[in-house]
Motif scaffolding. Structure first.
Motif, short mmCIF file in Angstrom:
data_model
loop_
_atom_site.label_atom_id
_atom_site.label_comp_id
_atom_site.label_asym_id
_atom_site.label_seq_id
_atom_site.Cartn_x
_atom_site.Cartn_y
_atom_site.Cartn_z
N GLU A 101 12.35 8.56 2.88
CA GLU A 101 12.18 9.32 1.63
C GLU A 101 12.73 8.55 0.44
OE1 GLU A 101 13.48 13.37 1.62
OE2 GLU A 101 12.61 13.73 3.60
N ASP A 102 13.78 7.79 0.65
CA ASP A 102 14.39 6.99 -0.42
C ASP A 102 13.96 5.52 -0.31
OD1 ASP A 102 15.78 6.38 1.89
OD2 ASP A 102 17.74 6.31 0.91
N GLY A 103 12.88 5.27 0.40
CA GLY A 103 12.42 3.90 0.61
C GLY A 103 11.93 3.24 -0.68
N GLU A 133 8.22 0.36 -6.30
CA GLU A 133 7.67 1.67 -6.09
C GLU A 133 8.40 2.46 -5.01
OE1 GLU A 133 3.55 0.73 -5.38
OE2 GLU A 133 3.23 0.23 -7.48
N SER A 134 8.64 3.71 -5.32
CA SER A 134 9.17 4.66 -4.35
C SER A 134 7.99 5.19 -3.53
CB SER A 134 9.82 5.82 -5.11
OG SER A 134 8.82 6.54 -5.82
N PRO A 135 8.26 5.93 -2.46
CA PRO A 135 7.15 6.54 -1.71
C PRO A 135 6.24 7.42 -2.58
CG PRO A 135 9.10 6.55 -0.36
CD PRO A 135 9.53 6.09 -1.74
N LEU A 136 6.81 8.12 -3.57
CA LEU A 136 5.99 8.93 -4.47
C LEU A 136 5.00 8.06 -5.24
CD1 LEU A 136 5.18 11.52 -5.96
CD2 LEU A 136 7.05 11.05 -7.56
N LEU A 137 5.48 6.97 -5.81
CA LEU A 137 4.60 6.07 -6.56
C LEU A 137 3.58 5.40 -5.64
CD1 LEU A 137 7.12 4.48 -9.08
CD2 LEU A 137 5.37 6.22 -9.53
N LEU A 138 3.99 5.08 -4.42
CA LEU A 138 3.04 4.50 -3.46
C LEU A 138 1.94 5.51 -3.12
CD1 LEU A 138 5.44 2.62 -1.01
CD2 LEU A 138 3.83 1.60 -2.62
N ARG A 139 2.31 6.79 -2.95
CA ARG A 139 1.30 7.81 -2.67
C ARG A 139 0.31 7.93 -3.84
NH1 ARG A 139 5.68 10.19 -0.13
NH2 ARG A 139 6.28 11.50 -1.88
N LEU A 140 0.80 7.84 -5.07
CA LEU A 140 -0.08 7.89 -6.23
C LEU A 140 -1.02 6.68 -6.25
CD1 LEU A 140 2.41 9.09 -8.98
CD2 LEU A 140 0.55 10.41 -7.93
N ARG A 141 -0.50 5.52 -5.90
CA ARG A 141 -1.34 4.32 -5.86
C ARG A 141 -2.40 4.44 -4.78
NH1 ARG A 141 -0.52 -1.99 -5.20
NH2 ARG A 141 1.69 -1.62 -4.87
N VAL A 142 -2.03 4.95 -3.62
CA VAL A 142 -3.00 5.13 -2.54
C VAL A 142 -4.07 6.14 -2.96
CG1 VAL A 142 -3.29 6.10 -0.22
CG2 VAL A 142 -1.51 4.38 -0.66
N ALA A 143 -3.67 7.22 -3.63
CA ALA A 143 -4.65 8.21 -4.10
C ALA A 143 -5.63 7.56 -5.08
CB ALA A 143 -3.93 9.39 -4.76
N ALA A 184 -6.51 -0.45 6.27
CA ALA A 184 -6.60 0.54 5.19
C ALA A 184 -6.16 1.93 5.65
CB ALA A 184 -8.00 0.58 4.59
N ASP A 185 -5.25 1.99 6.62
CA ASP A 185 -4.68 3.26 7.05
C ASP A 185 -3.41 3.51 6.24
OD1 ASP A 185 -3.93 5.57 8.31
OD2 ASP A 185 -4.01 4.74 10.34
N TYR A 186 -3.61 3.70 4.95
CA TYR A 186 -2.48 3.79 4.02
C TYR A 186 -1.62 5.01 4.25
CZ TYR A 186 -5.41 0.35 1.69
OH TYR A 186 -6.18 -0.74 1.41
N GLU A 187 -2.22 6.09 4.68
CA GLU A 187 -1.42 7.30 4.91
C GLU A 187 -0.43 7.07 6.06
OE1 GLU A 187 -4.75 7.21 4.44
OE2 GLU A 187 -4.84 8.22 2.50
N ALA A 188 -0.88 6.43 7.14
CA ALA A 188 0.04 6.11 8.24
C ALA A 188 1.08 5.11 7.78
CB ALA A 188 -0.74 5.58 9.45
N TRP A 189 0.69 4.16 6.93
CA TRP A 189 1.64 3.19 6.39
C TRP A 189 2.70 3.89 5.55
CZ3 TRP A 189 1.79 1.14 1.13
CH2 TRP A 189 2.71 0.10 0.98
N LEU A 190 2.28 4.80 4.69
CA LEU A 190 3.24 5.53 3.85
C LEU A 190 4.23 6.33 4.70
CD1 LEU A 190 0.86 6.84 1.05
CD2 LEU A 190 2.68 5.14 0.80
N ALA A 191 3.77 6.82 5.84
CA ALA A 191 4.64 7.61 6.72
C ALA A 191 5.77 6.77 7.31
CB ALA A 191 3.81 8.25 7.84
N LEU A 192 5.66 5.45 7.24
CA LEU A 192 6.72 4.58 7.75
C LEU A 192 7.92 4.51 6.82
CD1 LEU A 192 4.63 1.50 9.00
CD2 LEU A 192 5.49 3.44 10.36
N PHE A 193 7.74 4.89 5.56
CA PHE A 193 8.81 4.75 4.58
C PHE A 193 9.79 5.92 4.65
CE2 PHE A 193 5.99 1.67 2.81
CZ PHE A 193 6.81 0.79 2.12
#
Length: 155
Positions: free
Chosen positions: A30-32, A55-65, A19-28
């Motif tokens: 910008e156009d991932g 989902e783009s990284p933006l949508l993934l960040r919203l889902r994680v939030a 559940a380290d989603y923030e570190a996971w998101l950092a792997l993508f």
């Protein structure tokens, strides 16, 4: 020491499972793109409109939030997951872009409910000055065409 391509795939799954989603998101990149096509491996990349998730990284960040927030009723008892991966296989490497194929079994639980999914991931990893990043993570579910249970996390 730089991680190997296989290590990168294993580490990515470990971040999700812990559940380290923030570190996971950092792997993508910008156009991932994180994509779970509705027709599984039969679907071409041009058929973007049919997706369980696209989902783009933006949508993934919203889902994680949303997952992290207190207002997500589906997460009043937090979901947990576990990836079991076979050895990732390199499909191609060209100009700093590497495509890998990784069969998996994925289990997700919330309370007494358990979802088990099988399939394979196609990762398109891009070399950057800062290291590898995910340009595409495509999750091809074996039974993508079937009625699926609610998936809360990230197979």
């Amino acid at each position: 020491m730089l991680p190997t391509l296989q290590d990168f795939i294993y580490d990515e799954a470990r971040l999700i499972d812990s559940a380290d989603y923030e570190a996971w998101l950092a792997l993508f990149a910008e156009d991932g793109r994180y994509w779970v096509p509705l027709k599984g491996q039969a679907q071409t990349e041009d058929e973007r409109h049919n997706a369980i998730a696209d989902e783009s990284p933006l949508l993934l960040r919203l889902r994680v939030a949303r997952l992290r927030g207190d207002r997500a009723h589906s997460q009043q008892q937090r979901s947990q997951c576990q990836h079991v991966l076979q050895t990732p296989r390199l499909l191609s490497s060209d100009a700093g872009v590497h495509t890998l194929h990784t069969p998996f079994t994925y289990a997700e639980s919330r309370g007494e409910e358990m979802v088990v999914l099988h399939g394979h991931c196609v990762h398109r990893l891009r070399e950057t000055p800062d290291g590898l990043c995910i340009a595409l993570k495509r999750v091809n579910l074996v039974n993508a065409h079937s009625r699926l249970p609610m998936i809360q996390l990230f197979p």
